[in-house]
Each structure stands twice: as structure tokens, then as C-alpha cells.
Design a protein around this motif. Structure first.
Motif, short mmCIF file in Angstrom:
data_model
loop_
_atom_site.label_atom_id
_atom_site.label_comp_id
_atom_site.label_asym_id
_atom_site.label_seq_id
_atom_site.Cartn_x
_atom_site.Cartn_y
_atom_site.Cartn_z
N HIS A 194 -13.75 -1.86 6.30
CA HIS A 194 -12.29 -1.81 6.36
C HIS A 194 -11.74 -0.92 5.24
CE1 HIS A 194 -8.26 -2.86 7.28
NE2 HIS A 194 -8.07 -3.66 6.24
N CYS A 195 -10.95 0.08 5.64
CA CYS A 195 -10.33 1.06 4.73
C CYS A 195 -11.36 1.92 4.00
CB CYS A 195 -9.41 0.37 3.73
SG CYS A 195 -7.87 -0.26 4.48
N THR A 234 -8.44 -0.51 10.56
CA THR A 234 -9.59 0.39 10.59
C THR A 234 -10.20 0.42 11.99
OG1 THR A 234 -10.05 -0.11 8.28
CG2 THR A 234 -11.82 0.91 9.54
N HIS A 281 0.88 -1.18 0.00
CA HIS A 281 0.00 0.00 0.00
C HIS A 281 0.91 1.22 0.00
CE1 HIS A 281 -3.76 -2.19 0.72
NE2 HIS A 281 -3.07 -2.96 1.55
N LEU A 338 -10.43 5.27 2.18
CA LEU A 338 -9.82 5.36 0.85
C LEU A 338 -10.83 5.71 -0.23
CD1 LEU A 338 -7.29 2.37 1.01
CD2 LEU A 338 -6.84 4.81 1.35
N VAL A 387 -2.95 5.55 8.96
CA VAL A 387 -4.22 6.13 8.53
C VAL A 387 -4.26 7.61 8.86
CG1 VAL A 387 -6.72 6.06 8.78
CG2 VAL A 387 -5.41 3.92 8.73
#
Length: 396
Positions: free
Chosen positions: A146-147, A185, A66, A150, A76
Motif C-alpha cells: 500500500h502506497c 493502491t 496527506h 511514495l 495517485v
């Protein structure tokens, strides 16, 4: 360019050619074999790189990174504090770090606003120093999943299909779906909890496959792994077989993974020896046993580091690979996981991953012999990506 070394790991099987050489022309491998034979084809004015004590092998492949995360204590928060231009600048630096450790291809499995696709283009055009970037663009996750930060939240089959279509239109090379929760997350689903219905997951796979793109499923939980296999995904990321009470490898699901040839990327942290400290010795050993069990069952494992998340830097693939040596896998299989096998999983097996004529000149020279000591992969001497020799001090 003529590159010579004490040994060359040539062909799809990486057989050893003592005192070998590779001839590079127009970004491709023109010839590979014994040095005396190959150098006869070299022109007098072609550059020559000699490594009389080194090993020449295919450039490494990290199948799970990532680039938008900084590998710090709270990646994050760092991401959310940056605008896209500042983030893109940092992503270019991370790409350079990967290349300098011998990684010539990466699969980026989730970023923000298609920045990894922009980076991929920049590398291809020679504007940025870095490996080939295979990008999933925005990962698909449910609202608050989750995520979610983004930008890939989708609920219901129609929204899921539209998000996949958006990624395709942007030029994504693979579709990433967050089938289960994850620890990155805060306040989201637990890692063992599934996030999508059967219908949503089936719609996502159908939309991606209809466009000729593979699907990579983030799946920690045993139920999520089973659902991903049933839906027909192409790779399973993490695949830790978590349950609320521990770990459970379902033999029927594992048998289907093997039967269908689904690749599994455990995405092992470079700092894997520290896992017993963080998770407890018993829990960590259960995680290790699950991967060992998959390997013995014949699952097609590939190498990845999850670079960018906490404690997973962009120079860690060689350290990550020692995990599989700890499990008892042969060095030959481990090298395949980071070269030929990974290339096939990423859909570029006819372009890279091996030193064969016609393949992209993605080369790595290390001091020493990684077949005798896997640690030799850390002693990078030369990196050639797409036929271009990169000085180890190169930066984006």
C-alpha cells in the motif's frame, strides 16, 4: 495581541469563560480568562481583535492528512504526473486551505521525498502560510504494498530498520507503517490483509521507539490491528476491523487498545454521509457501529480526515466531526478529539491543543457557539497560528 469573544473555551477541559479573552505575546498565550481581567494586562498599543458574538477555542488538529494528494478522483495518478517542485507548490496551497478552516496543527502520514518535512520547516520559518506540520516522511510498506509509489518499500527486518533510520535522519516526527493494504493502491493487498510479519513490525517499532518517535499504523484488517497492538504502536489509523467477510471487533484486542491508551484515528471522510451509497447501507452501518463500539468501550479517539485521498478535501474537518455527533458522542468529547486529545496523541500536548498560559497561541474564533451547534465550526472568523494572526484570504 488581545483577542476577546463572547465565550472562551479555556484550559485543558475547555471550560466556558463568558465574555472572555486571550492575551498573546511572542507567539505564546500570556493570559486567558474573563475579558475585564485579561485586558488589564494588555498594553495600549497591542492589537485587539473583538468578537462580541463569537467563540474562542483552541486551533483544531487534523491528525491524518496527506498533503501530497489532491483529493481528486485519482490522486495517485496526479501525484505521479508531478515533479517534486510542482508538488511542493501544491502542498503549500493545501496547507493554506487547512489553516483557513481553523486547523492549526496537522499530522501528515506519508508523502514523497520528505516534502512534508520541507513544508514543515517552511511554515516554521514563516515562508509559507500553514499549520504546524507533524510529518511521518515516507511510509513504510512492503514491495508493491500500500502506497509503494511514495518510495518506502522495505522487506525483512534489516531493510525496515534502515528505512526507519532514513526517516529519522531526515527529521521525521513520527513513523508510519502500512500494516494492512488499502483501497488507494491499485493491484495491492486488500484492505483486510496484513502486509508485515511479526518480526518486521516489531523491528520497526523498536527502531522508532529507540529514537523517541511514535509509530502510527495504517490498519484496516482485524488481524493487522491485533498485530499492531501486540507490536506496541502508538496510534492506529482507520481501525475499521475488516475481515474477508465483513467486520469483526475483537473484544480482547479492543480491551488492550483501551488498557494501553493507544489512540485511534478513524480518519473519517468529510463526505461520510455518502458512505452508504458507495459501500451499501448494511456495510456502512457496520463500519459506523465499529467506531461507536470503540467509543463506548473508552478508546481514545482522535479526529482526522485522510485529506488528500478521493473526495477528502483540505477544508473538511468540521464536516468530518459531525460523524461522531451522528454516533451519539457528546460535543465536548468531539472537541477534545480535535484539540487536547489529538495534541497528546501527536506528542505536542505540552505545546498546543488548549488555551492555557505558556501554550502556543493557536487560536480559532468562530461565529456562534459550537457547544450548542457543532456546525458553528464552519463559520471561521479568526485564525491565529503560533501567535500570528492570519487573514482568511492569506495564501501560500
Amino acid at each position: 495581541m488581545l483577542v476577546t469573544a463572547a465565550r472562551v473555551l479555556a484550559g485543558a477541559d475547555r471550560h466556558v469563560v463568558p465574555d472572555g479573552a486571550v492575551l498573546v505575546r511572542d507567539g505564546k498565550i500570556a493570559c486567558v480568562g474573563p475579558r475585564e481581567e485579561v485586558q488589564r494586562h494588555a498594553l495600549p498599543d497591542e492589537p485587539r481583535l473583538a468578537h462580541p458574538a463569537g467563540t474562542l477555542l483552541p486551533g483544531l488538529i487534523d491528525a491524518h492528512v496527506h498533503l501530497c494528494f489532491d483529493a481528486g478522483p485519482d490522486p495517485v495518478a496526479t501525484l505521479q504526473e508531478q515533479d517534486d517542485e510542482a508538488l511542493f507548490t501544491d502542498m503549500k496551497v493545501r496547507a493554506g486551505q487547512l489553516l483557513r478552516t481553523g486547523v492549526t496543527t496537522v499530522r501528515d502520514l506519508g508523502d514523497r521525498n520528505a516534502l512534508a518535512l520541507r513544508l514543515s520547516k517552511s511554515v516554521t520559518e514563516g515562508k509559507t502560510v500553514g499549520p504546524r506540520v507533524i510529518s511521518a516522511a515516507t511510509p513504510v510498506t512492503p514491495p508493491g504494498g500500500h502506497c509503494w509509489f511514495l518510495g518506502g518499500e522495505a522487506s525483512g527486518t534489516d531493510e525496515v530498520r534502515r528505512l526507519v533510520q532514513r526517516n529519522i535522519a531526515q527529521g521525521a516526527h513520527v513513523i508510519k507503517v502500512m500494516e494492512t493494504g488499502g483501497g488507494l493502491t491499485k493491484g495491492g493487498a486488500n484492505s483486510w490483509e496484513s502486509q508485515f510479519s511479526h518480526e518486521e513490525l516489531a523491528a520497526l517499532v523498536d527502531e522508532a521507539h529507540g529514537a523517541g518517535l511514535p509509530v502510527a499504523a495504517h490498519a484496516h484488517g482485524t488481524d493487522g490491528i491485533a498485530a499492531a497492538v501486540e507490536a506496541g504502536v502508538d496510534t492506529i489509523e482507520h481501525c475499521t476491523w475488516m475481515t474477508p467477510d465483513g467486520f469483526e471487533v475483537r473484544e480482547d484486542v479492543l480491551a488492550r487498545i483501551v488498557e494501553k491508551g493507544i489512540h485511534v484515528c478513524p480518519a473519517v471522510s468529510p463526505h461520510w454521509p455518502m458512505l452508504p451509497k458507495y459501500f451499501g447501507a448494511e456495510r456502512a452501518e457496520a463500519m459506523f457501529d465499529a467506531v461507536r463500539h470503540m467509543a463506548r468501550a473508552g478508546a481514545r479517539l482522535i479526529a482526522g480526515t485522510d485529506a488528500g485521498v478521493q473526495r477528502a478535501g483540505f477544508d473538511g474537518l468540521p464536516s468530518s466531526l459531525t460523524f461522531y455527533e451522528h454516533l451519539g458522542l457528546s460535543v465536548e468529547r468531539i472537541l477534545a478529539m480535535a484539540t487536547t486529545e489529538a495534541a497528546h496523541a501527536l506528542g505536542v500536548g505540552d505545546e498546543t491543543g488548549q488555551l492555557s498560559p505558556g501554550f502556543s497561541a493557536d487560536l480559532l474564533v468562530v461565529d456562534g457557539d459550537p457547544l450548542a451547534d457543532l456546525g458553528a465550526l464552519k463559520a471561521v472568523a479568526t485564525v491565529v497560528a503560533a501567535g500570528k494572526h492570519h487573514e482568511l484570504g492569506d495564501s501560500a
